[in-house]
Design a protein around this motif. Structure first.
Motif, PDB file in Angstrom:
ATOM      1  N   SER A  57     -19.763 -53.925  36.403  1.00 44.87           N
ATOM      2  CA  SER A  57     -18.353 -53.464  36.605  1.00 44.87           C
ATOM      3  C   SER A  57     -18.034 -53.898  34.885  1.00 44.87           C
ATOM      4  O   SER A  57     -18.892 -54.765  34.170  1.00 44.87           O
ATOM      5  N   PRO A  63     -24.239 -49.620  34.686  1.00 45.85           N
ATOM      6  CA  PRO A  63     -23.433 -50.157  35.510  1.00 45.85           C
ATOM      7  C   PRO A  63     -22.835 -50.457  36.439  1.00 45.85           C
ATOM      8  O   PRO A  63     -21.793 -50.530  37.448  1.00 45.85           O
ATOM      9  N   ASP A  64     -23.963 -49.763  37.747  1.00 48.58           N
ATOM     10  CA  ASP A  64     -23.970 -49.823  38.882  1.00 48.58           C
ATOM     11  C   ASP A  64     -23.739 -51.062  39.941  1.00 48.58           C
ATOM     12  O   ASP A  64     -23.308 -51.373  40.510  1.00 48.58           O
ATOM     13  N   GLU A 112     -15.943 -55.108  32.837  1.00 49.40           N
ATOM     14  CA  GLU A 112     -14.980 -56.326  33.288  1.00 49.40           C
ATOM     15  C   GLU A 112     -16.049 -56.668  33.081  1.00 49.40           C
ATOM     16  O   GLU A 112     -15.252 -58.463  32.372  1.00 49.40           O
ATOM     17  N   ASP A 137     -18.346 -45.079  31.437  1.00 52.56           N
ATOM     18  CA  ASP A 137     -17.945 -46.768  32.517  1.00 52.56           C
ATOM     19  C   ASP A 137     -16.554 -47.486  31.529  1.00 52.56           C
ATOM     20  O   ASP A 137     -15.849 -48.354  32.173  1.00 52.56           O
TER      21      ASP A 137
END
Length: 104
Positions: free
Chosen positions: A96, A92-93, A98, A11
């Protein structure tokens, strides 16, 4: 700021951390004591696991660096023994890479 990452990191958490100014070291293979020490876990500020197969590295990392922030960024469930030692567990879903890096 230093971060150690264990897992494939599909990811892009490592890249997001680098964009936020972290120096990232990736563990190749299993996150055991030798790999963690070689990666510089004693001086790291973050230990990120992107694959829960590396969960056994969490108590070792915590033993080597009590001030470490431990982040699990994986879709799989973390084993019960490691859950109380992790500072943040995120699918991760849901967020994000970031967003995670920015908060750290």
């Amino acid at each position: 700021m230093n971060a150690v990452i264990a897992g494939e990191d599909e990811d892009g958490l490592g890249e997001a951390l680098e964009a936020e100014g972290f120096e990232v070291t990736r563990i190749e293979g299993f996150a055991d004591r030798v790999a963690l020490e070689t990666a510089g876990i004693e001086d790291a500020t973050v230990f990120a696991i992107t694959d829960t197969v590396h969960a056994t590295g969490i108590p070792v990392a915590r033993e080597l660096n009590e001030e470490l922030r431990i982040i699990v960024y994986a879709a799989d469930s973390l084993p019960e023994f490691a859950q109380p030692l992790a500072d943040l567990i995120v699918d991760p879903d849901l967020l994000s890479p970031e967003a995670i890096a920015e908060e750290l």
